[in-house]
Motif scaffolding. Sequence first.
Motif, PDB file in Angstrom:
ATOM      1  N   LEU A 224      -6.591  -2.008  10.404  1.00 18.88           N
ATOM      2  CA  LEU A 224      -5.603  -2.159   9.321  1.00 18.88           C
ATOM      3  C   LEU A 224      -4.929  -3.534   9.980  1.00 18.88           C
ATOM      4  O   LEU A 224      -4.101  -4.287   9.035  1.00 18.88           O
ATOM      5  N   LEU A 225      -4.745  -4.302  11.115  1.00 23.36           N
ATOM      6  CA  LEU A 225      -4.058  -5.579  11.452  1.00 23.36           C
ATOM      7  C   LEU A 225      -5.272  -6.166  10.893  1.00 23.36           C
ATOM      8  O   LEU A 225      -4.901  -7.365  10.598  1.00 23.36           O
ATOM      9  N   LYS A 226      -6.506  -6.173  10.846  1.00 21.83           N
ATOM     10  CA  LYS A 226      -7.227  -7.378  10.342  1.00 21.83           C
ATOM     11  C   LYS A 226      -6.405  -7.138   8.954  1.00 21.83           C
ATOM     12  O   LYS A 226      -6.628  -8.712   7.861  1.00 21.83           O
ATOM     13  N   ILE A 227      -6.424  -6.366   8.023  1.00 23.42           N
ATOM     14  CA  ILE A 227      -6.597  -5.710   6.473  1.00 23.42           C
ATOM     15  C   ILE A 227      -4.626  -6.426   6.354  1.00 23.42           C
ATOM     16  O   ILE A 227      -4.692  -8.113   5.582  1.00 23.42           O
ATOM     17  N   SER A 228      -4.119  -6.789   7.298  1.00 24.31           N
ATOM     18  CA  SER A 228      -2.845  -6.867   7.571  1.00 24.31           C
ATOM     19  C   SER A 228      -2.991  -8.487   6.805  1.00 24.31           C
ATOM     20  O   SER A 228      -2.083  -9.638   6.738  1.00 24.31           O
ATOM     21  N   SER A 229      -3.240  -8.817   8.186  1.00 21.82           N
ATOM     22  CA  SER A 229      -3.674 -10.770   8.551  1.00 21.82           C
ATOM     23  C   SER A 229      -4.457 -11.682   7.350  1.00 21.82           C
ATOM     24  O   SER A 229      -3.846 -12.387   7.108  1.00 21.82           O
ATOM     25  N   ALA A 230      -5.262 -10.683   7.023  1.00 22.15           N
ATOM     26  CA  ALA A 230      -5.442 -11.753   5.679  1.00 22.15           C
ATOM     27  C   ALA A 230      -4.203 -11.802   4.373  1.00 22.15           C
ATOM     28  O   ALA A 230      -4.867 -13.022   3.963  1.00 22.15           O
TER      29      ALA A 230
ATOM     30  N   GLY B 154       0.471  13.057   4.430  1.00 24.38           N
ATOM     31  CA  GLY B 154      -1.305  12.642   3.732  1.00 24.38           C
ATOM     32  C   GLY B 154      -0.909  10.503   3.510  1.00 24.38           C
ATOM     33  O   GLY B 154       0.099  10.038   4.468  1.00 24.38           O
ATOM     34  N   PRO B 155      -2.396  10.627   3.986  1.00 32.48           N
ATOM     35  CA  PRO B 155      -2.379   8.967   4.022  1.00 32.48           C
ATOM     36  C   PRO B 155      -1.236   8.095   3.504  1.00 32.48           C
ATOM     37  O   PRO B 155      -0.960   6.883   3.872  1.00 32.48           O
ATOM     38  N   GLU B 156      -1.175   8.498   2.660  1.00 32.84           N
ATOM     39  CA  GLU B 156      -0.561   7.633   1.556  1.00 32.84           C
ATOM     40  C   GLU B 156       1.042   7.591   1.848  1.00 32.84           C
ATOM     41  O   GLU B 156       1.725   6.447   2.119  1.00 32.84           O
ATOM     42  N   GLN B 157       1.416   8.620   2.302  1.00 34.78           N
ATOM     43  CA  GLN B 157       2.962   8.930   3.088  1.00 34.78           C
ATOM     44  C   GLN B 157       3.452   8.158   4.376  1.00 34.78           C
ATOM     45  O   GLN B 157       4.011   7.080   4.761  1.00 34.78           O
ATOM     46  N   VAL B 158       1.966   8.252   4.938  1.00 36.09           N
ATOM     47  CA  VAL B 158       1.381   7.592   6.236  1.00 36.09           C
ATOM     48  C   VAL B 158       1.987   5.679   6.091  1.00 36.09           C
ATOM     49  O   VAL B 158       2.154   4.636   6.646  1.00 36.09           O
ATOM     50  N   ILE B 159       0.590   5.268   5.368  1.00 33.89           N
ATOM     51  CA  ILE B 159       0.652   3.952   5.428  1.00 33.89           C
ATOM     52  C   ILE B 159       2.328   3.936   4.509  1.00 33.89           C
ATOM     53  O   ILE B 159       3.095   2.822   4.355  1.00 33.89           O
ATOM     54  N   GLU B 160       2.719   4.247   3.346  1.00 35.74           N
ATOM     55  CA  GLU B 160       4.135   4.336   3.095  1.00 35.74           C
ATOM     56  C   GLU B 160       5.142   3.731   5.256  1.00 35.74           C
ATOM     57  O   GLU B 160       6.636   3.474   4.603  1.00 35.74           O
ATOM     58  N   ALA B 161       5.112   4.593   5.885  1.00 34.35           N
ATOM     59  CA  ALA B 161       6.280   4.309   7.136  1.00 34.35           C
ATOM     60  C   ALA B 161       6.097   3.120   7.763  1.00 34.35           C
ATOM     61  O   ALA B 161       6.773   2.442   7.910  1.00 34.35           O
ATOM     62  N   PHE B 162       4.487   2.809   7.202  1.00 31.43           N
ATOM     63  CA  PHE B 162       4.080   1.261   7.306  1.00 31.43           C
ATOM     64  C   PHE B 162       4.432   0.219   6.826  1.00 31.43           C
ATOM     65  O   PHE B 162       4.787  -0.652   7.719  1.00 31.43           O
TER      66      PHE B 162
ATOM     67  N   LEU C 198      -2.945  -5.379  -1.222  1.00 30.83           N
ATOM     68  CA  LEU C 198      -2.423  -5.723  -0.514  1.00 30.83           C
ATOM     69  C   LEU C 198      -2.358  -3.271   0.275  1.00 30.83           C
ATOM     70  O   LEU C 198      -3.071  -2.527   1.023  1.00 30.83           O
ATOM     71  N   HIS C 199      -1.857  -2.747  -0.555  1.00 33.22           N
ATOM     72  CA  HIS C 199      -1.572  -1.308  -0.769  1.00 33.22           C
ATOM     73  C   HIS C 199      -2.970  -0.794  -0.960  1.00 33.22           C
ATOM     74  O   HIS C 199      -2.799  -0.087  -0.211  1.00 33.22           O
ATOM     75  N   ARG C 200      -3.459  -0.996  -2.071  1.00 29.20           N
ATOM     76  CA  ARG C 200      -4.372  -0.025  -2.159  1.00 29.20           C
ATOM     77  C   ARG C 200      -5.398  -0.709  -1.134  1.00 29.20           C
ATOM     78  O   ARG C 200      -6.161   0.593  -0.507  1.00 29.20           O
TER      79      ARG C 200
ATOM     80  N   LEU D  80      -5.060  -0.734   2.137  1.00 26.65           N
ATOM     81  CA  LEU D  80      -4.304   0.009   3.198  1.00 26.65           C
ATOM     82  C   LEU D  80      -4.741   1.979   2.912  1.00 26.65           C
ATOM     83  O   LEU D  80      -4.668   2.045   4.431  1.00 26.65           O
ATOM     84  N   VAL D  81      -4.197   2.190   1.418  1.00 28.16           N
ATOM     85  CA  VAL D  81      -4.059   3.237   1.875  1.00 28.16           C
ATOM     86  C   VAL D  81      -5.636   3.793   1.709  1.00 28.16           C
ATOM     87  O   VAL D  81      -6.058   5.267   2.610  1.00 28.16           O
ATOM     88  N   GLU D  82      -6.295   3.257   1.459  1.00 25.49           N
ATOM     89  CA  GLU D  82      -8.189   3.396   0.677  1.00 25.49           C
ATOM     90  C   GLU D  82      -8.657   3.516   2.564  1.00 25.49           C
ATOM     91  O   GLU D  82      -9.689   4.177   2.636  1.00 25.49           O
ATOM     92  N   LEU D  83      -7.719   2.687   3.199  1.00 26.02           N
ATOM     93  CA  LEU D  83      -8.034   2.133   5.214  1.00 26.02           C
ATOM     94  C   LEU D  83      -8.217   3.534   5.026  1.00 26.02           C
ATOM     95  O   LEU D  83      -8.461   4.690   6.229  1.00 26.02           O
ATOM     96  N   ALA D  84      -6.512   4.521   4.473  1.00 25.03           N
ATOM     97  CA  ALA D  84      -6.191   5.711   5.500  1.00 25.03           C
ATOM     98  C   ALA D  84      -6.640   7.245   5.051  1.00 25.03           C
ATOM     99  O   ALA D  84      -7.284   7.701   6.119  1.00 25.03           O
ATOM    100  N   LYS D  85      -7.531   7.070   3.841  1.00 23.16           N
ATOM    101  CA  LYS D  85      -7.951   7.995   3.702  1.00 23.16           C
ATOM    102  C   LYS D  85      -9.199   8.089   3.970  1.00 23.16           C
ATOM    103  O   LYS D  85      -9.888   9.614   4.475  1.00 23.16           O
ATOM    104  N   ALA D  86     -10.132   7.100   3.778  1.00 19.19           N
ATOM    105  CA  ALA D  86     -11.396   7.198   4.756  1.00 19.19           C
ATOM    106  C   ALA D  86     -10.958   7.427   6.464  1.00 19.19           C
ATOM    107  O   ALA D  86     -12.161   8.181   6.779  1.00 19.19           O
ATOM    108  N   LYS D  87     -10.438   7.446   7.265  1.00 14.76           N
ATOM    109  CA  LYS D  87     -10.234   7.793   8.108  1.00 14.76           C
ATOM    110  C   LYS D  87      -9.200   8.714   8.634  1.00 14.76           C
ATOM    111  O   LYS D  87      -9.482   9.405   9.905  1.00 14.76           O
ATOM    112  N   ASN D  88      -9.195   9.497   7.706  1.00 13.28           N
ATOM    113  CA  ASN D  88      -8.056  10.537   8.075  1.00 13.28           C
ATOM    114  C   ASN D  88      -9.309  11.706   8.333  1.00 13.28           C
ATOM    115  O   ASN D  88     -10.123  11.753   7.305  1.00 13.28           O
TER     116      ASN D  88
END
Length: 270
Positions: free
Chosen positions: A151-157, A207-215, A238-240, A242-250
């Motif tokens: 998440l931090l790696k994607i954000s920093s990009a 769900g993962p989408e809502q968690v990413i929305e919180a971030f 960016l949003h896509r 992060l959501v894909e990341l959260a879904k994959a790791k959930n």
Amino acid sequence: MNPNKTLWEKGDFTQIAATMRESGEAVARSLGVVPGMRVLDLGCGDGTTALPLAQLGAHVTGIDVASNLVEAGNKRAVEAGLKNLKFEEGDACHLDEVADNSFDLTLSVFGAMFAPKPWDVAKEMVRVTKPGGRIVMGNWIPGDPTFVAQLLKISSAYTPPPLEGFVSPMMWGVESHILERFEQAGVAKEQISLKEDTFLFVSPDRGPEQVIEAFRQFYGPTMNAYDAAEKNNKVEALHRELVELAKAKNASGNGGTRIPATFMRVEVRV
């Protein structure tokens, strides 16, 4: 202006911390605290580890750079009826109000790693810990494939390059940097142990989408990434990601979220 203070007062980290309570309690239980032990929780947020440590009988002082999180922590302490828990505003780089040899245990879980002067942080943690006491840190690991590092790696990009002299907080997850910092603070290498551990982000009703929305709404580093992406018309990308990341790791199979993240657990004998 303190950029680190600005970062962590941005948004409302308590909304993220709400997903971290289960593992915060597990970390607290793992520390072997006994009633009466004096504990410093550095970069404590609103008390994810500080509150359960106080419930175990320790006398806990939580210090954080963000005034809104200090206020939230003190409110939680009052609501829980914990007179052995207090939160104060302070900077991990210079704990001016803390005397030498004050604590049996100095703890920082994903807190002090974000302070801008890591060598000063190590020196201060050693200074305020009693001889024979312990320092325990939980730090994210750069390049780790699990959730937070990615998440931090994607954000920093999506954010502008840091200013000259910036030291990445992720270096607190690298063995050579950890050893160098504590050795420079006067601790022998043999007194430092490192092991990987797992922290969980748990939200049964989101769900993962809502968690990413919180971030997106409440977590300073991610908020900055979205701000920068908006200027470059890259918010959707960016949003896509992060959501894909959260879904994959959930790891939750019931519609909620249960995402594991690997971290480096550092234990130092002072």
